[in-house]
Design an enzyme around this catalytic site. Structure first.
Site, PDB file in Angstrom:
ATOM      1  N   LYS A  47      60.273  16.263  75.284  1.00  0.00           N
ATOM      2  CA  LYS A  47      60.570  14.976  74.636  1.00  0.00           C
ATOM      3  C   LYS A  47      59.775  13.858  75.304  1.00  0.00           C
ATOM      4  CE  LYS A  47      64.642  12.260  73.178  1.00  0.00           C
ATOM      5  NZ  LYS A  47      66.124  12.174  73.253  1.00  0.00           N
ATOM      6  N   SER A  70      68.465  11.950  68.982  1.00  0.00           N
ATOM      7  CA  SER A  70      67.140  11.397  69.052  1.00  0.00           C
ATOM      8  C   SER A  70      66.060  12.414  69.412  1.00  0.00           C
ATOM      9  CB  SER A  70      67.119  10.263  70.079  1.00  0.00           C
ATOM     10  OG  SER A  70      67.440  10.740  71.369  1.00  0.00           O
ATOM     11  N   SER A  86      72.151  13.652  71.575  1.00  0.00           N
ATOM     12  CA  SER A  86      70.762  13.768  71.121  1.00  0.00           C
ATOM     13  C   SER A  86      70.111  15.130  71.287  1.00  0.00           C
ATOM     14  CB  SER A  86      69.894  12.744  71.833  1.00  0.00           C
ATOM     15  OG  SER A  86      70.010  11.517  71.196  1.00  0.00           O
TER      16      SER A  86
HETATM   17  N1  GLN Z   1      72.790   8.633  68.567  1.00  0.00           N
HETATM   18  C1  GLN Z   1      73.276   8.142  69.809  1.00  0.00           C
HETATM   19  C2  GLN Z   1      72.664   6.799  70.110  1.00  0.00           C
HETATM   20  O1  GLN Z   1      71.967   6.323  69.291  1.00  0.00           O
HETATM   21  C3  GLN Z   1      72.978   9.120  70.902  1.00  0.00           C
HETATM   22  C4  GLN Z   1      71.553   9.135  71.270  1.00  0.00           C
HETATM   23  C5  GLN Z   1      71.275   9.971  72.465  1.00  0.00           C
HETATM   24  O2  GLN Z   1      72.029  10.868  72.811  1.00  0.00           O
HETATM   25  N2  GLN Z   1      70.205   9.631  73.136  1.00  0.00           N
HETATM   26  O3  GLN Z   1      72.864   6.204  71.120  1.00  0.00           O
END
Ligand code: GLN
Length: 486
Positions: A84, A159, A183
């Site tokens: 990532k 994400s 994510s």
């Molecule tokens: N969707 C969640 C957020 O927007 C989690 C994102 C993540 O785990 N980085 O914060």
């Protein structure tokens, strides 16, 4: 056509490369060929933000040369991996999916990446993501969305959507992601693969660009449970460069494959199966629970009464921490700098043009909840709720439950552009943010299909209970098939 080496279990591939039966270079070439076949750019899946084929080939050649010299290379010898783009890499840029870090190159390497490379893995690219890991669809990337390899009109989740897509598209068997609220697990569920969020403190976050520091984790995805377990094995363990990384021995995670379910107590938390849940998601999770029961487990109804407070608490704590962490991107120290009147003008134009809408919203929200007069009403209250959620988990695990099984997400992957209301997007993490708030390990395993789209079942375990969690995951995969396809 995909090279058959890319379909092998990662452990088998590594064994073959290590024994000189398969070339790392040829495997790397196959991964790049596969990546090209599924398409770069806005019309393709748009999985990678950065790659350098010649550099990856040189890494692979070095592994092949070590094998020829008779050296033992490691448990990931020649295995292509994707990383990532919020994990620092020295050779490839680290952009976090943001304009503000376009072209940024880190002077140091994230510990998790270093450990993969030291185990013989070959990094084939940095993957697309929601900007600064804020989102659940990879649509907030400044570089365009990634598409779901199983259904290109759908999002891959987020994400870590690019990492999940890289695995699901058959480019790599293992990829690194990050988790602040789901994510890794949510995109794993949307793409029909396995995703692990370890215990807070289990995997070093050195070199992970911070979003919400008390919630951030490095996580790992695999085509199968075993691929993900192998990835976790390599990256887990103490690192003096991360003060939150704990010095707890790392068990042999892959030995969980032979765990028996006899005598294992599985909790089915009723708050994760609300009346409003799509009945097909409920049925798939109940089928998974039936399979565990058939394998000898006892299934108990349990309650985690503060679950409904998790999303509101998360969306105070995470933006609060983000507003502080993202203050460093000011045009002076990293990446983009846009001119404006004086120093303040430079800050303003860099930050207002360098950050996208979702990141800006979070910074504003976080700054607000931390400001004098609101701190007690919002931030302190959210931290109290967080404690209640952590206590809920402690209570069920303290009462003899070994692991919890829930849906990973309330729905399968949605269409690109379908969810435009930020609050609706936040709700896709309703079953995952709890584990980040409590720091307990959790993972998603494929549990079949709804409307021909993959869905996942989540396994949650007590702190440092990854081995038990994986035992349940391996049992689920045996019963449901790889990719939940049985
Ligand atoms: N969707 C969640 C957020 O927007 C989690 C994102 C993540 O785990 N980085 O914060």
């Amino acid at each position: 056509m995909n090279d058959e080496a890319l379909q092998l279990p990662a452990a088998t591939l590594a064994r073959r490369v290590g024994a000189g039966d398969r070339s790392s270079l040829a495997t790397t070439d196959a991964a790049f060929a596969r990546s090209q076949a599924v398409g770069a750019g806005p019309d393709g899946l748009n999985i990678f933000l950065g790659h350098d084929r010649e550099w990856s080939r040189a890494e692979a050649e070095a592994i092949d040369a070590r094998v020829v010299r008779g050296e033992s290379v490691g448990p990931l010898a020649g295995v292509p991996v994707a990383v990532k783009d919020n994990l620092a890499t020295v050779h490839l840029p680290t952009t976090c999916g943001s304009r503000i870090l376009e072209g940024y190159r880190s002077p140091f390497e994230a510990t998790a990446v270093r450990r993969l490379r030291e185990a013989g893995a070959v990094v084939v690219g940095k993957t697309n993501m929601d900007e600064f890991a804020m989102g659940s669809s990879t649509e907030s990337s400044a570089y365009g969305p990634t598409r779901n390899p199983r259904a290109p009109d759908r999002v891959p989740g987020g994400s870590s959507g690019g990492s999940a897509a890289a695995v699901a598209a058959g480019i790599v068997p293992i990829a690194l992601g990050s988790e602040t609220g789901g994510s890794v697990r949510q995109p794993a569920a949307f793409c029909g693969i396995t995703g692990i969020k370890p215990t807070y403190g289990r995997v070093s976050r050195y070199g992970l660009v911070a979003y919400g520091s008390s919630l951030d984790h490095v996580g790992v995805m695999g085509r199968t449970v075993d691929d993900a377990a192998l990835g976790l094995q390599v990256i887990a363990g103490y690192d003096g460069r991360d003060a939150t990384c704990l010095d707890v021995p790392v068990p042999d995670y892959r030995s969980a494959a032979s765990s028996s379910m006899a005598g294992v107590v599985i909790g089915r938390p009723r708050e994760y199966f609300p009346a409003s849940l799509d009945p097909r998601v409920r049925e798939a999770c109940d089928a998974a629970l039936d399979a565990l029961r058939a394998a000898g487990a006892e299934v108990r109804d349990v309650s985690l009464p503060h679950t409904a407070l998790a999303i509101p608490a998360y969306y105070i704590v995470a933006p609060a921490e983000a507003s502080s962490n993202l203050a460093r991107f000011d045009g002076a120290r990293y990446g983009l700098r846009l001119s404006g009147e004086g120093l303040r003008g430079m800050y303003e134009s860099t930050r207002s043009r360098g950050f996208g809408a979702e990141v800006t919203r979070r910074i504003l929200l976080g700054t607000y909840v931390l400001s004098a007069g609101y701190y007690d009403a919002y931030y302190r209250k959210a931290m109290e709720v967080r404690r209640l959620i952590t206590n809920d988990f402690a209570a069920v695990f303290g009462a003899g439950v070994h692991a919890l099984v829930t849906p990973t997400t309330p729905t399968p992957a949605f269409r690109l552009g379908e969810v435009s209301d930020p609050y609706e997007m936040y709700l896709s993490d309703v079953f995952t943010v709890t584990a980040n708030l409590a720091g307990v390990p959790a993972m998603s395993v494929p549990a079949g299909f709804v409307d021909a789209l993959p869905i996942g079942v989540q396994v949650i375990a007590p702190h440092f209970g990854e081995h038990a969690m994986l035992g349940v995951a391996y049992a689920l995969e045996r019963a449901l098939g790889v990719g939940g396809a049985r």
